[in-house]
Design a protein around this motif. Structure first.
Motif, PDB file in Angstrom:
ATOM      1  N   THR A  62       0.850  -1.191   0.000  1.00 12.51           N
ATOM      2  CA  THR A  62       0.000   0.000   0.000  1.00 12.51           C
ATOM      3  C   THR A  62       0.883   1.238   0.000  1.00 12.51           C
ATOM      4  N   PRO A  63       0.362   2.373  -0.501  1.00 13.68           N
ATOM      5  CA  PRO A  63       1.163   3.603  -0.576  1.00 13.68           C
ATOM      6  C   PRO A  63       1.660   4.042   0.806  1.00 13.68           C
ATOM      7  N   GLY A  64       2.840   4.642   0.830  1.00 11.59           N
ATOM      8  CA  GLY A  64       3.399   5.125   2.092  1.00 11.59           C
ATOM      9  C   GLY A  64       4.551   6.066   1.847  1.00 11.59           C
ATOM     10  N   GLU A  65       5.238   6.446   2.920  1.00 14.17           N
ATOM     11  CA  GLU A  65       6.377   7.338   2.805  1.00 14.17           C
ATOM     12  C   GLU A  65       7.536   6.622   2.122  1.00 14.17           C
ATOM     13  N   GLU A  66       8.498   7.412   1.645  1.00 11.05           N
ATOM     14  CA  GLU A  66       9.612   6.851   0.885  1.00 11.05           C
ATOM     15  C   GLU A  66      10.426   5.845   1.701  1.00 11.05           C
ATOM     16  N   HIS A  67      10.621   6.153   3.009  1.00 12.50           N
ATOM     17  CA  HIS A  67      11.449   5.274   3.836  1.00 12.50           C
ATOM     18  C   HIS A  67      10.632   4.210   4.569  1.00 12.50           C
ATOM     19  N   VAL A  68       9.338   4.084   4.211  1.00 10.43           N
ATOM     20  CA  VAL A  68       8.470   3.087   4.846  1.00 10.43           C
ATOM     21  C   VAL A  68       7.705   2.315   3.769  1.00 10.43           C
ATOM     22  N   MET A  69       7.720   0.994   3.867  1.00 11.48           N
ATOM     23  CA  MET A  69       6.941   0.159   2.950  1.00 11.48           C
ATOM     24  C   MET A  69       5.843  -0.535   3.740  1.00 11.48           C
ATOM     25  N   SER A  70       4.601  -0.370   3.311  1.00 11.38           N
ATOM     26  CA  SER A  70       3.457  -0.930   4.021  1.00 11.38           C
ATOM     27  C   SER A  70       2.865  -2.101   3.237  1.00 11.38           C
ATOM     28  N   PHE A  71       2.491  -3.156   3.965  1.00 12.09           N
ATOM     29  CA  PHE A  71       1.919  -4.347   3.343  1.00 12.09           C
ATOM     30  C   PHE A  71       0.716  -4.834   4.148  1.00 12.09           C
ATOM     31  N   ARG A  72      -0.317  -5.292   3.452  1.00  5.76           N
ATOM     32  CA  ARG A  72      -1.520  -5.802   4.094  1.00  5.76           C
ATOM     33  C   ARG A  72      -1.908  -7.161   3.520  1.00  5.76           C
ATOM     34  N   LYS A  73      -2.541  -7.957   4.378  1.00  9.80           N
ATOM     35  CA  LYS A  73      -3.193  -9.198   3.960  1.00  9.80           C
ATOM     36  C   LYS A  73      -4.190  -9.563   5.043  1.00  9.80           C
ATOM     37  N   GLY A  74      -5.476  -9.448   4.740  1.00 16.29           N
ATOM     38  CA  GLY A  74      -6.508  -9.712   5.747  1.00 16.29           C
ATOM     39  C   GLY A  74      -6.358  -8.765   6.928  1.00 16.29           C
ATOM     40  N   ILE A  75      -6.264  -9.325   8.145  1.00 23.03           N
ATOM     41  CA  ILE A  75      -6.129  -8.485   9.338  1.00 23.03           C
ATOM     42  C   ILE A  75      -4.672  -8.107   9.612  1.00 23.03           C
ATOM     43  N   GLU A  76      -3.754  -8.615   8.792  1.00 26.11           N
ATOM     44  CA  GLU A  76      -2.328  -8.322   8.973  1.00 26.11           C
ATOM     45  C   GLU A  76      -1.956  -6.981   8.333  1.00 26.11           C
ATOM     46  N   TYR A  77      -1.109  -6.232   9.016  1.00 20.89           N
ATOM     47  CA  TYR A  77      -0.643  -4.951   8.491  1.00 20.89           C
ATOM     48  C   TYR A  77       0.773  -4.707   9.014  1.00 20.89           C
ATOM     49  N   TYR A  78       1.733  -4.595   8.093  1.00 20.29           N
ATOM     50  CA  TYR A  78       3.139  -4.444   8.480  1.00 20.29           C
ATOM     51  C   TYR A  78       3.748  -3.210   7.810  1.00 20.29           C
ATOM     52  N   GLU A  79       4.693  -2.618   8.527  1.00 16.22           N
ATOM     53  CA  GLU A  79       5.476  -1.519   7.965  1.00 16.22           C
ATOM     54  C   GLU A  79       6.957  -1.858   8.092  1.00 16.22           C
ATOM     55  N   PHE A  80       7.658  -1.812   6.974  1.00 13.00           N
ATOM     56  CA  PHE A  80       9.100  -2.045   6.952  1.00 13.00           C
ATOM     57  C   PHE A  80       9.803  -0.704   6.749  1.00 13.00           C
ATOM     58  N   HIS A  81      10.592  -0.304   7.730  1.00  9.43           N
ATOM     59  CA  HIS A  81      11.289   0.981   7.697  1.00  9.43           C
ATOM     60  C   HIS A  81      12.743   0.779   7.276  1.00  9.43           C
ATOM     61  N   THR A  82      13.203   1.596   6.341  1.00 10.22           N
ATOM     62  CA  THR A  82      14.624   1.586   6.010  1.00 10.22           C
ATOM     63  C   THR A  82      15.367   2.622   6.853  1.00 10.22           C
ATOM     64  N   SER A  83      14.634   3.540   7.464  1.00  8.61           N
ATOM     65  CA  SER A  83      15.179   4.470   8.453  1.00  8.61           C
ATOM     66  C   SER A  83      14.053   4.825   9.421  1.00  8.61           C
ATOM     67  N   LEU A  84      14.402   5.277  10.618  1.00  8.85           N
ATOM     68  CA  LEU A  84      13.403   5.502  11.660  1.00  8.85           C
ATOM     69  C   LEU A  84      12.832   6.913  11.682  1.00  8.85           C
ATOM     70  N   ILE A  85      13.542   7.863  11.090  1.00  7.91           N
ATOM     71  CA  ILE A  85      13.038   9.235  10.992  1.00  7.91           C
ATOM     72  C   ILE A  85      13.427   9.819   9.647  1.00  7.91           C
ATOM     73  N   GLU A  86      12.723  10.886   9.238  1.00  5.64           N
ATOM     74  CA  GLU A  86      13.111  11.608   8.044  1.00  5.64           C
ATOM     75  C   GLU A  86      14.367  12.419   8.354  1.00  5.64           C
ATOM     76  N   GLU A  87      15.208  12.614   7.364  1.00  3.81           N
ATOM     77  CA  GLU A  87      16.483  13.306   7.584  1.00  3.81           C
ATOM     78  C   GLU A  87      16.299  14.728   8.084  1.00  3.81           C
ATOM     79  N   THR A  88      15.174  15.354   7.760  1.00  7.48           N
ATOM     80  CA  THR A  88      14.962  16.761   8.140  1.00  7.48           C
ATOM     81  C   THR A  88      14.086  16.922   9.381  1.00  7.48           C
ATOM     82  N   ALA A  89      13.715  15.798  10.028  1.00  5.10           N
ATOM     83  CA  ALA A  89      12.767  15.869  11.149  1.00  5.10           C
ATOM     84  C   ALA A  89      13.386  16.481  12.399  1.00  5.10           C
ATOM     85  N   PHE A  90      14.672  16.172  12.650  1.00  4.96           N
ATOM     86  CA  PHE A  90      15.335  16.657  13.856  1.00  4.96           C
ATOM     87  C   PHE A  90      16.696  17.241  13.487  1.00  4.96           C
TER      88      PHE A  90
END
Length: 255
Positions: free
Chosen positions: A133-161
């Protein structure tokens, strides 16, 4: 603060501290306003359990959580089998420290992966029947039934802090340990995990605010559930210039 909000916080305190406060019988469904507040914070089943015991809603939550946890453990084993380096974090890990883990709900289950494993994860999730499913560049979201996962390649955006915070968080893999008996699956050290959870609260404050469940997680982690070193923990906050913010979080949790 309203009376219903005070009862709400008291109920949560009873749950995580395994206490039983004597309350008047709920003859006229007077606690419904308390449960409405709990629902906003995704804590309704937990509060129902304290106030009324194992209701139908609580039973439903228990069954749903067991199904999702089983599916997640199966997915983790699948990633282990395919030698994908994965870090388990946030709610899925923290739930283990609650008195009834299945009542600590979660919207998604989060994993940290290496950027170079991104394409392999996409292929593996597709082959296992998950829809991306659509998401942020550093996050990949996947669904199947009641399952919902997010795979992060980084934990924050580079400009967040600020730069120091970004550098620290981007080195998250340096603060991992093996998860259970797995070879390729990891979790954060307790100090880094608590630090990141509070940083995540700070991120939410910057955008829209943070719900009670985020503070409840910190209260559980720092209330004796895990062993950690306060000095090591505050080394992270010192680098990020977040000591005052962190102390306020801990004060709220203590209250």
């Amino acid at each position: 603060v309203t009376e219903h909000e005070i009862i709400f916080l008291s109920v949560l305190s009873d749950f995580i501290n395994n206490k039983k406060t004597e309350r008047l019988p709920d003859k006229n469904n007077e606690y419904e306003d308390v449960l409405k507040i709990a629902e906003i914070h995704s804590l309704r089943a937990m509060c129902e359990y304290v106030l009324y015991g194992t209701t139908k809603n609580v039973q439903h939550q228990l069954m749903s959580s067991v199904q999702r946890i089983f599916a997640a453990e199966k997915l983790i084993s699948y990633m282990e089998k395919n030698k994908i380096k994965l870090c388990v974090m946030k709610g899925f890990l923290i739930r283990e420290y609650y008195p009834v883990p299945e009542l600590r709900t979660f919207g998604d289950i989060d994993f940290l992966i290496k950027p170079e494993d991104k394409e392999n994860v996409i292929a593996l999730m597709a082959s296992a029947g998950y829809e991306r499913t659509p998401g942020e560049e550093h996050v990949m979201s996947f669904r199947k039934g009641i399952e919902y996962y997010e795979f992060h390649t980084s934990l924050i955006e580079e400009t967040a802090f600020n730069k120091k915070t970004t550098e620290l968080v981007f080195s998250a893999w340096d603060y991992t340990v093996s998860y259970k008996e797995y070879k390729y699956i990891y979790a954060f050290t307790n100090e880094f995990h608590i630090f990141y959870e509070i940083l995540h609260i700070a991120k939410h404050f910057r955008c829209e605010g943070a719900g009670v469940r985020m503070f409840l997680d910190i209260a559980v982690l720092t209330g004796g559930a895990v062993d950690f070193n306060w000095e090591k923990l505050f080394e992270f906050f010192t680098v990020c210039e977040m000591c005052i913010f962190a102390k306020n979080i801990f004060y709220i949790c203590k209250k």
